[in-house]
Design an enzyme around this catalytic site. Structure first.
Site, PDB file in Angstrom:
ATOM      1  N   CYS A   2      38.495  33.357  40.300  1.00 52.53           N
ATOM      2  CA  CYS A   2      37.635  34.282  41.002  1.00 52.53           C
ATOM      3  C   CYS A   2      37.186  35.398  40.084  1.00 52.53           C
ATOM      4  CB  CYS A   2      38.367  34.875  42.201  1.00 52.53           C
ATOM      5  SG  CYS A   2      39.190  33.645  43.236  1.00 52.53           S
ATOM      6  N   ARG A  50      35.114  34.475  45.378  1.00 49.92           N
ATOM      7  CA  ARG A  50      36.082  33.380  45.407  1.00 49.92           C
ATOM      8  C   ARG A  50      35.512  32.050  44.954  1.00 49.92           C
ATOM      9  NH1 ARG A  50      39.360  30.501  50.424  1.00 49.92           N
ATOM     10  NH2 ARG A  50      41.070  29.725  49.119  1.00 49.92           N
ATOM     11  N   ILE A  53      40.123  26.995  45.363  1.00 45.97           N
ATOM     12  CA  ILE A  53      40.903  25.969  44.667  1.00 45.97           C
ATOM     13  C   ILE A  53      42.081  25.515  45.520  1.00 45.97           C
ATOM     14  CG2 ILE A  53      42.232  25.428  42.592  1.00 45.97           C
ATOM     15  CD1 ILE A  53      39.307  25.910  41.980  1.00 45.97           C
ATOM     16  N   ASP A 100      48.423  30.797  47.158  1.00 48.17           N
ATOM     17  CA  ASP A 100      49.276  31.487  46.189  1.00 48.17           C
ATOM     18  C   ASP A 100      49.073  32.997  46.252  1.00 48.17           C
ATOM     19  OD1 ASP A 100      46.700  31.243  45.190  1.00 48.17           O
ATOM     20  OD2 ASP A 100      47.318  30.957  43.115  1.00 48.17           O
ATOM     21  N   SER A 363      42.296  22.123  29.651  1.00 55.03           N
ATOM     22  CA  SER A 363      41.853  22.167  28.257  1.00 55.03           C
ATOM     23  C   SER A 363      43.044  22.067  27.320  1.00 55.03           C
ATOM     24  CB  SER A 363      41.088  23.478  27.984  1.00 55.03           C
ATOM     25  OG  SER A 363      41.985  24.519  27.660  1.00 55.03           O
ATOM     26  N   GLY A 364      42.766  21.904  26.034  1.00 48.79           N
ATOM     27  CA  GLY A 364      43.820  21.824  25.030  1.00 48.79           C
ATOM     28  C   GLY A 364      44.004  23.105  24.244  1.00 48.79           C
TER      29      GLY A 364
END
Length: 630
Positions: A2, A50, A53, A100, A363-364
């Site tokens: 967000c 927002r 997710i 959460d 991602s890495g």
């Protein structure tokens, strides 16, 4: 994921116009296209945009406790929120949602600022406690999520995820800070302890700010730090097993989402490792995406396809031109401050591709910093061994003289740039490394800046922050100090800023499992020989992944995306380089020697010298200053 914003009056609880908060959040609408919320009370206002997710129906913000005492607006994800929730429920907490976010309200009520120690996630939190009359601002351990703040003329403290959120407030004074210009020209980004807009601050990674009404605004407090001072005594095989277990756990914890989820896949070690662990944990085919380039020496699609085939992913590719400079203005808007890491072009395109099918992408990022994957770490380790063999006075005289008279060879690979190596060996390790991570060296900055700029800088040098950080780092060996400094400056200032701004610009949440703090702290305990061995960076990580990934993926030379900016300024962007010397924005500051800029552009265009990266920095600086200051 967000965007947040807000206002707090530390002295007097003045009324707050909710439209002010709305304007600040609307400026960040790209960070949260799925909804918005504003809440105000005397002396406090919180805003939220927002990107849904988790708990799509029940996680709206700002969120309030049942008794109305606590209010929170936060950006990020708490990956272990179910475990923390269970602990809170055992203490009697009653939850009304499955989000959460609510964990933060109950966590504050139970533990106050100490709740941060229990959270594993990426976050920027703004929580107001009406009973205590305090505003609590906090940022995650490694700085994945941003938070900017500033004191306004009417006494309010304003905060926002992005600088543009603060800029939406009419009382924010807009004036450039010459120290940030020095920092940007040195590094190609504005570090987290600086801002191009004077008076704006960024809450540092692993810090919180607790502001109590009626008291002066205090300095931020550090609540977490990475510690390189301890060493594991485990065997190599035990280390490899633990590394694989921690990596697996980090990836699995980041698969919690109520929306489609995928991964970036470059075909390099780091993204391939993440995809391998995702495939192991997922019932369905992992959605992966890769950007290819029309320049063969930059194109990693064949390696990405190899991993996609091995793990049966739902794989998509898109080819973009290495001359994809049409994104310049898009990036200037996304980053607010100047940002000259040209790989942002490719990062934006891969985020754009991912967003067509998913809302969350892993991602890495982070493995090179944690496990010493960059070539500069290997050079630093070798140079430090040489320094230890020669007395400092002799080393300074010998290599300083060689460095001054040896011809400059910017075109050569670093191992062949003897001038750079000699000058580095003449200095102490911290000073040499501070220069090695830079883009435009001090000598060139010295002739680019005017006398007025040098006076205004009052002795400020961009490299000093690296030197000071390395000197006070909790470390055992020089390699530790270099990695520690990168965690403090390079990682949040460049790598994480790049991923956050480009992903959020298209409404995509990016998650970095290789920056799970438990994995990072584990890596910090590894002996140097487990990080760099036989000239190979990330040695133990690669060795531990041999059971998952092909040898040619693990041990092929690191490619990366290098934008051909030098060619651009001898071709399609040649006129823009020449125009820099006539820029009313750069010239109007009085901080630049415009004749020097004109000479650099002419030398570059003629092929006499390569000033491509410096010209790219100046273009991005001029565009950003035009947008910020007009």
């Amino acid at each position: 994921m967000c965007g947040i914003a807000g206002l707090f009056y530390p002295d007097t609880p003045k009324p707050i116009d909710p439209q002010r908060i709305t304007a600040m959040t609307d400026a960040q609408a790209h960070r949260g296209p799925d909804g918005s919320g504003v809440w105000v009370a005397p002396g406090i206002g919180l805003g939220h945009r927002r990107l849904s997710i988790i708990d799509l129906g029940g996680g709206a913000q700002p969120m309030h406790s049942k008794d109305g005492r606590l209010s929170v607006s936060y950006n990020g994800e708490i990956y272990n929120f179910k475990e923390v929730r269970a602990e809170l429920e055992a203490r009697g907490a009653q939850f009304r949602t499955d989000s959460d976010t609510e964990v933060l309200l109950h966590g504050w009520a139970a533990w106050g600022p100490a709740m941060l120690d229990r959270l594993n996630g990426m976050f920027a939190i703004a929580l107001y406690d009406d009973a205590a009359k305090v505003l609590f601002l906090a940022r995650d351990r490694l700085g994945v999520k941003p938070l900017h703040y500033a004191m306004l003329a009417d006494g309010a403290l304003a905060f926002a995820s992005e600088l543009k959120g603060l800029l939406a407030h009419p009382l924010l004074r807009r004036a450039p800070d010459v120290r940030a210009v020095e920092d940007f020209m040195a590094y190609g980004y504005v570090p987290d302890d600086a801002c191009l807009v004077a008076g704006v601050q960024k809450l540092a990674a692993g810090h919180f700010l607790l502001i109590e009404r009626g008291k002066p605004v205090p300095a931020p407090q550090q609540w977490w730090d990475i510690d390189f001072s301890n060493r594991t005594r485990a065997s190599a095989s035990a280390i490899e097993e633990e590394l694989a277990d921690r990596l697996r756990a980090a990836v699995r914890s980041r698969l919690v989402a109520d929306v489609p989820l995928g991964a970036f896949l470059s075909g390099g070690v780091d993204s391939s490792a993440v995809v391998a662990m995702m495939a192991e944990a997922s019932r369905h085919a992992v959605k992966t995406c890769t950007i290819g380039f029309d320049a063969a020496d930059h194109d990693e699609r064949s390696h990405a396809r190899q991993i996609a085939t091995r793990f049966a992913t739902d794989h998509r590719e898109r080819i973009v031109s290495a001359d994809d400079f049409s994104l310049i203005d898009t990036l200037v808007t996304a980053f607010d401050e100047p940002f000259a890491d040209a790989s942002a072009l490719a990062t934006y395109r891969v985020c754009e591709l991912a967003r067509e099918q998913v809302t969350v992408a892993l991602s890495g990022d982070g493995a090179d910093e944690a496990f010493a994957g960059y070539r500069r770490y290997r050079f630093q380790a070798v140079e430090e061994r040489l320094r230890s063999l020669i007395p400092p006075a002799l080393r300074t005289r010998l290599f300083g003289t060689l460095g001054r008279y040896y011809p400059k060879a910017d075109w050569a690979p670093r191992p062949l740039r003897a001038k750079t190596t000699f000058l580095g060996l003449a200095d102490d390790g911290a000073t040499a490394y501070a220069r090695a991570v830079g883009v435009t060296p001090p000598a060139l900055r010295g002739i680019l800046f005017s006398d007025a700029a040098r006076r205004a800088l009052e002795g400020h040098r961009a490299e000093d922050r690296y030197i000071e950080t390395m000197q006070r780092a909790p470390v055992r060996e020089p390699l530790d100090a270099a990695q520690y400094a990168d965690f403090k400056h390079w990682l949040p200032g460049d790598i994480l800023t790049k991923t956050d701004r480009t992903s959020m610009a298209v409404g995509l949440e990016a998650r970095e499992p290789l920056l799970d703090y438990r994995l990072v702290q584990f890596a910090a305990t590894l002996p140097v020989a487990m990080r760099i061995k036989r000239g190979q960076g990330k040695w133990v990580m690669k060795h531990a992944l041999e059971r998952y990934l092909p040898h040619n993926i693990l041990y092929r030379p690191k490619m990366g995306f290098v934008t051909p900016v030098s060619l651009w300024f001898r071709g399609p962007l040649g006129d823009q380089a020449a125009a820099l010397a006539r820029s009313p924005v750069l010239g109007g500051t009085g901080w630049f020697d415009m004749a020097t800029i004109e000479r650099l552009a002419a030398e570059h265009r003629s092929g006499a010298r390569d000033h491509g990266r410096t010209l790219w920095q100046l273009v991005m600086l001029e565009r950003s200053m035009t947008r910020l200051f007009g």
